[in-house]
Scaffold this active site. Structure first.
Site, PDB file in Angstrom:
ATOM      1  N   ASP A  99      -8.184 -10.013 -22.199  1.00 50.19           N
ATOM      2  CA  ASP A  99      -9.667 -10.583 -21.895  1.00 50.19           C
ATOM      3  C   ASP A  99     -10.736  -9.804 -21.298  1.00 50.19           C
ATOM      4  O   ASP A  99     -10.573  -8.852 -20.384  1.00 50.19           O
ATOM      5  CB  ASP A  99      -9.300 -11.640 -21.004  1.00 50.19           C
ATOM      6  CG  ASP A  99     -10.617 -12.566 -20.507  1.00 50.19           C
ATOM      7  OD1 ASP A  99     -10.996 -13.315 -21.094  1.00 50.19           O
ATOM      8  OD2 ASP A  99     -11.015 -12.283 -19.312  1.00 50.19           O
TER       9      ASP A  99
ATOM     10  N   GLU B 252     -10.823  -8.793 -26.269  1.00 47.61           N
ATOM     11  CA  GLU B 252     -12.311  -9.216 -26.219  1.00 47.61           C
ATOM     12  C   GLU B 252     -13.185  -8.248 -25.504  1.00 47.61           C
ATOM     13  O   GLU B 252     -13.026  -7.637 -24.450  1.00 47.61           O
ATOM     14  CB  GLU B 252     -12.272 -10.456 -25.536  1.00 47.61           C
ATOM     15  CG  GLU B 252     -13.544 -11.077 -25.417  1.00 47.61           C
ATOM     16  CD  GLU B 252     -13.892 -12.151 -24.328  1.00 47.61           C
ATOM     17  OE1 GLU B 252     -14.446 -13.182 -24.314  1.00 47.61           O
ATOM     18  OE2 GLU B 252     -12.867 -12.119 -23.285  1.00 47.61           O
TER      19      GLU B 252
END
Length: 588
Positions: A254, A291
């Site tokens: 993330d 990400e």
């Protein structure tokens, strides 16, 4: 990288407990009675005892006062503030023992949240839906973060114990059973992992190991100091724990742009190298994704196996943003970077990867964003029209199905699911679910009020417009409103959408995936007269060329091409006038 194991370790001599607490004067292991731990010169405290085994619950007592869970706890049966439990990962009897994974080119992802995927909200309940995924054509189930968070409901990005799956979804063996059953059906299982911050409640590291953190901040709190080898090792061992002990097939890291990477040994490189070593040792195929708002093309190498310092692919937010602007007309926030000409960005993303490859971003105060990505394989870009962020970070948590026309959405899906880039759907998207996915959490006291106030500041216009219709993230009904309604599948419009998705994914499996391993970008045009025309080609393996022609507007447009070489695999023969939102795919 240090070979030291974190957390409780079972052996013939007993169970060994370790805690890195350089700021503590003393540490006791608390079982039925306190046991003084031995301090090592490097800040570690260690105790080995035969009084503990699998199932034993324990805490650490710092300086005779503060009792804390193990930061490397393998399970917290009573939430983050309770005792940790010793887990014997060797006791689970795996059934899919011949499973080694699937090639990256096979990847078709369904992103899910365990707590809302079913009414029960458990790992075990998810097993009953795996056959639906297989029948749809999905090859990879991706779980939003599981690391233990405070309370009973959370997206997972507020986790504070990086080795412990949250107890609200079940026990460790329940999670293993879900992964085992997925593997028996040929499904990969990925996990979203958060290494850029700790959640705001239940993290005690700063009180006895302040060296874990830097003076710098992330949007969610103090930055983690990965210049410290031990801190870097803590994160890497967490990643290996999920991949080894639970047999996840890959991780999605993330918001890696928020990881402080100062120093000569960046976490992202070392983590990838360690995962590559695990893949070699076990003979498994393991995938790493990121990400990354920075669009670092140099971080990506989908065809290197094992990854050895790189990552297979990135969630391509640019692709989502351009499509969202085109489909909905919204242009606030980060959407303004695409508002002037969303079709041009879609064309660029289909023909070379990122929408931003070094150009200044207005949303980011005109800072240059991204790196050139044309040289990468299309397999480096995970494309999607919805995900948890893009739905849940809206004031109402409303889905695309409530914002755009059916014809436009289905054209976008017909493009997204057949490009050489790995596609991703968000749970329920395969049948056009209208179920909202609002932000929810379960904090208490002042933190709960701070979250409420923060949401009101972020969405003050929406609050002024919708008032009490904006869901309270702390209210339990907000969480229950996000639970998928599988009864929707009985509705005609839902079954029709599911049939469309299954047909598109069947074409992807039959005609496209076998030729993706050597895929590369070729060329394309968009924004030329007529402005709504999208025309793209990709070079695939086995001497194949994949071609797309689409009218991505709500008006008919002239087809300027007189020849359409190849065999139609979707949409038939393009007519001289292309209907609105029409899509045509050919292979030669």
């Amino acid at each position: 990288m240090s070979a030291r194991r974190f957390g409780a370790v079972l052996s013939a001599e007993g169970t060994t407990f370790r805690l890195w607490a350089p700021a503590a004067a003393s540490v006791d292991l608390v079982l039925d009675r306190p046991i003084a731990m031995t301090k090592q010169p490097d800040g570690w405290y260690i105790a080995t005892t035969k009084e503990a085994g699998a199932g034993t619950r324990y805490r650490f007592r710092i300086d005779g006062d503060l009792e804390v869970p193990d930061p490397a706890s393998l399970f917290q049966p009573d939430d983050v503030f309770g005792p940790s439990e010793v887990i014997d990962h060797g006791s689970y009897h795996w059934r899919a023992n011949t499973w080694t994974g699937r090639p990256w080119a096979d990847t078709i992802i369904l992103e899910t949240h365990v707590g809302t995927f079913t009414q029960e909200g458990t790992y075990r309940a998810m097993i009953d839906k795996l056959d639906h995924l297989v029948a749809t054509g999905i090859t990879a189930l991706e779980l939003m973060p599981l690391n233990d968070f405070a309370g009973r409901r959370n997206w997972g990005y507020d986790g504070v114990l990086w080795y412990a799956p949250d107890d609200s979804y079940g026990r460790p063996d329940d999670l293993k059973a879900l992964i085992d059953e997925a593997h028996l059906r040929g499904l990969m299982v990925f996990l979203d992992a958060v290494y850029n911050h700790f959640g705001p409640e239940g993290n005690y590291l700063g009180s006895y190991a302040p060296g874990f953190f830097m003076k710098a901040n992330t949007p969610w709190g103090a930055a983690i100091d990965y210049r410290q080898p031990l801190v870097r090792d803590f994160a890497i061992q967490s990643a290996l724990h999920w991949l080894r002990d639970y047999r996840f097939d890959g991780l999605r890291l993330d918001a890696v742009h928020e990881i402080a990477e100062a120093g000569e040994n960046p976490l992202l490189r070392d983590l990838s190298i360690a995962v590559g070593d695990l893949a070699r040792q076990t003979g498994r195929i393991i995938h790493l994704m990121v990400e990354n708002d920075d669009n670092r093309a140099s971080l990506l190498a989908p065809q290197i196996d094992p990854p050895d310092g790189h990552y297979r692919a990135q969630w391509n937010d640019d692709y989502h943003h351009a499509w969202h602007v085109l489909l909905t007309g919204e242009n606030g926030g980060y959407y303004r970077d695409y508002a002037a000409d969303p079709r041009r960005y879609i064309q660029r993303e289909l023909t070379s990867g990122f929408g931003y490859q070094g150009e200044p971003s207005e949303h980011r105060n005109n800072r240059p964003r991204g790196e050139p990505s044309l040289a990468l394989s299309p397999l480096a870009f995970i494309n999607f029209l919805q995900n948890h962020d893009q739905i849940g970070n809206r004031a109402l948590g409303d889905r695309l199905q409530c914002l755009a026309t059916r014809e436009a959405i289905e054209a976008a899906l017909a493009i997204t699911l057949l490009t050489p880039m790995p596609p991703m759907l968000f749970m329920g998207e395969e049948w056009g679910s209208r179920q909202p996915f609002p932000f929810f959490c379960d904090f208490k006291g002042g933190l709960a009020e701070a979250v409420r106030a923060g949401r009101r500041r972020e969405f003050q216009v929406a609050y002024a417009k919708y008032g009490n219709d904006v869901p309270d993230p702390l209210d339990a009904t907000t969480f229950t409103s996000a639970k998928l309604d599988w009864q929707e599948l009985e509705q005609e419009r839902s079954s029709a959408r599911l049939a469309l998705i299954r047909e598109l994914l069947a074409i992807r499996h039959r005609d496209i995936i076998p030729h993706l391993a050597q895929a590369r970008f070729s060329h394309g045009t968009s924004g030329l007269p007529p402005a709504s025309l999208l025309s793209v080609q990709w070079i695939l393996g086995n001497g194949r060329t994949l071609s797309l022609m689409a009218n991505i507007s709500d008006q008919p447009t002239e087809n300027p091409s007189q020849s359409h070489p190849g065999v139609a695999i979707w949409g038939g023969e393009p007519p001289s006038t292309l209907p609105s939102w029409s899509v045509f795919w050919r292979m030669r």
